[in-house]
Every structure is written in structure tokens, then in C-alpha cells.
Design an enzyme around this catalytic site. Sequence first.
Site: not given
Length: 368
Positions: A133, A269, A96
Site C-alpha cells: 500500500s 484490486d 483479493h
Amino acid sequence: MRIGIPTEVKDSEARVAITPAGVKALTEHGHQVSVQAGAGLLSGISDAEYVEVGAKITETAEQTWAENELVVKVKEPVKSEYGFLRKDLTLFTFLHLAAETELTKALLSSETTSIAYETVQQGRHLPLLAPMSEVAGRLAPQMGASTLQKNNGGLGVLLGGVPGARSAKVVVLGGGVSGTSAIEIALGMGAQVTVLDTSLPRLRELDFHYGGRLNTIFSNSLEIEKAVIDADLVIGAVLIPGAKAPKLISNELVSKMREGSVLVDIAIDQGGCFEDSRPTTHHEPTFKVHGSVFYCVTNMPGAVPHTSTFALTNATMPYLMKIANMGWDKASKSDDSLLAGLNTHAGKVYNAGVAEAHGLALADSRNL
């Protein structure tokens, strides 16, 4: 190849980067796997289970990083780990970097080769981000429901309501993997759910799948404002691969929300999709803005490490095996999806979203 699995040190991070099954697969291909002592304990995996399938147990983080060519993690290195980065190291983990200026500088100055799970891409699919996710999306309504309790600073509304009293109004921004998972759980908990997305085909798919139980709206600033002002719980689930998340909810808009409403930012993130979002931890997960409660934990799947560790390893193993068998360079040249995961190498940035976020030059992967 010598592969190291260090213990995660990010606050409240209980996952580990590999399961015993993953270790067994690697050792069967002739690779040496070193797992730091205790790395899997919080995910319910003992050192003995790793040893049984051929892993070596290393006592310290320093040893785990220093003795191996490839280090595999779950979360991005924190400052205490920057000193372990080096030129002849390949790092395979979530990074990230668009939201991590200091880490980007550390990777570039150390000339570490880094491949980020979240930017490995097959067409429009993000195969290594998808399982986390899904976990974060499924957790978001649970965390939102808990935060909505009066004792946690929320409005005091039950997500599913009861006969004679309304259920909560939940707005999900984004109909991708995490958004869809959030919708599934929120509907299952009995909430009134609205999803906003900029893809009409995706909205049609969701409408068909849920048979009209889900309210679908094409996303624009006016519709977002109308939906958010009326919401009890807002779940931010937008993603631009590798880049910072767009800011969809302003401070001014939050000031118009009802007292005790809750905002859960799955996109934190990548910088977060609410203007007031800032990273929080599982120990201190929330803060208030204009009377609304923000939940912005950067490693949400870490709350369910057993599930998350196995789900993540299932996805990463084919890529990890390819890197181990071929080396990162040959593996990347043979697989465009893995090449898309390359973020830094030899002091250069190879991901467009990261380069744009930090105003850095973008190196051409064709010249590798």
C-alpha cells in the site's frame, strides 16, 4: 517443509515472493525451498543468488507447484495456474477474492487452503498489505502526474505548477496507509492536496503532521462531489479489509469533471472505488470516461519490483516462518492475525468479506 516459489505470470508482474535472505532464513531452519528458474530476474535477483543460500532451482511451474506443500506467491493465481491447485496444498499470497469470482470457485472446488496477505490483520493493522500500500500510494501521484500530460490524454497541467501558473489540485479519498503515502508524495511534488476521510481523529493527525499544508475534509457524498468536480487528479485509496471497495465516484460525477482530469484507483484490486473502474495493465494502463482518464492497474507495485520484492519479504517472513515451522493449522491457531488471513480451506470460505461478496456461507474458524 517443502516450499515453492513460482515465477509470477500475471501481466507485467515482475516481483518475486522471496529474497535470498528469506531463503537463507528458511533453509537454516531445515526447510527446503524451490525457486522456479528465472523467478527473481526481473527483481534483480539471479538464480545463482538463490542457489548460494541453499535454494533448489526448478525448471517449470508444474514442478514448482507439484513438488511442494506450501506455495508462496506475490499475486493471485491466474487461470493458467488453476490446474495446479489441489487439496493438500497451502497457498500464501495476495488473493483479493472479493473481486475474483472465478478464482474463489477454483480454490473452493480444489479444496486448497489459502491464506491471503491482505487479510492478515493485527487489530486494525494489515501488516502484509501495508508495504505494498505504501508503494502503490507513493506511485499514484507519479502515475497521475504522467497521465496528466497532454500526450498521455490528460489536461496538460504540471503537478507542481511554476511561478505564475497554478499547481494541480489533487484529491485523495482515504487517509489510510496508501492515502497517506499518496499525500506525502503529492505535497512533495508541489500540488494542492485535499484528503477526505470518515475518521476525524485521522484527519486531525494528518492536519497536525502537515502543519496546515494539507486540506482535510470529513468525507460524505456532498463533500466528495464538490472536491472531485474541482480536481485535476483524484486518487482512490479506500479499503475495507477482505471486502469489495465502496463505490465513491459515480459515472454521473465523472461527467461533471473537467476534460483531461485523471483518476487513479489504488483500490482496483478490491473491485475499485470508482463506478467506471475496470482492471488495466502496465502495458495498457488507462482508458477514458467522459473525457477523464482512468488509471486502474491492478499490480501497481510491480512497476518497481526490486523495491517491492524486498519490502514485501520483510513483512511476510515472520508469518511464512511460522507456517513453515508449525504448519498452517497450528500456526493459525497460535496467531489470531494469521487466522484472520485464512480465506479458504477444504472447500469452505473463512473470510467474512469474501463470503458476503459472493453470497457464500461463512465457515467458523473455531471449528478448524
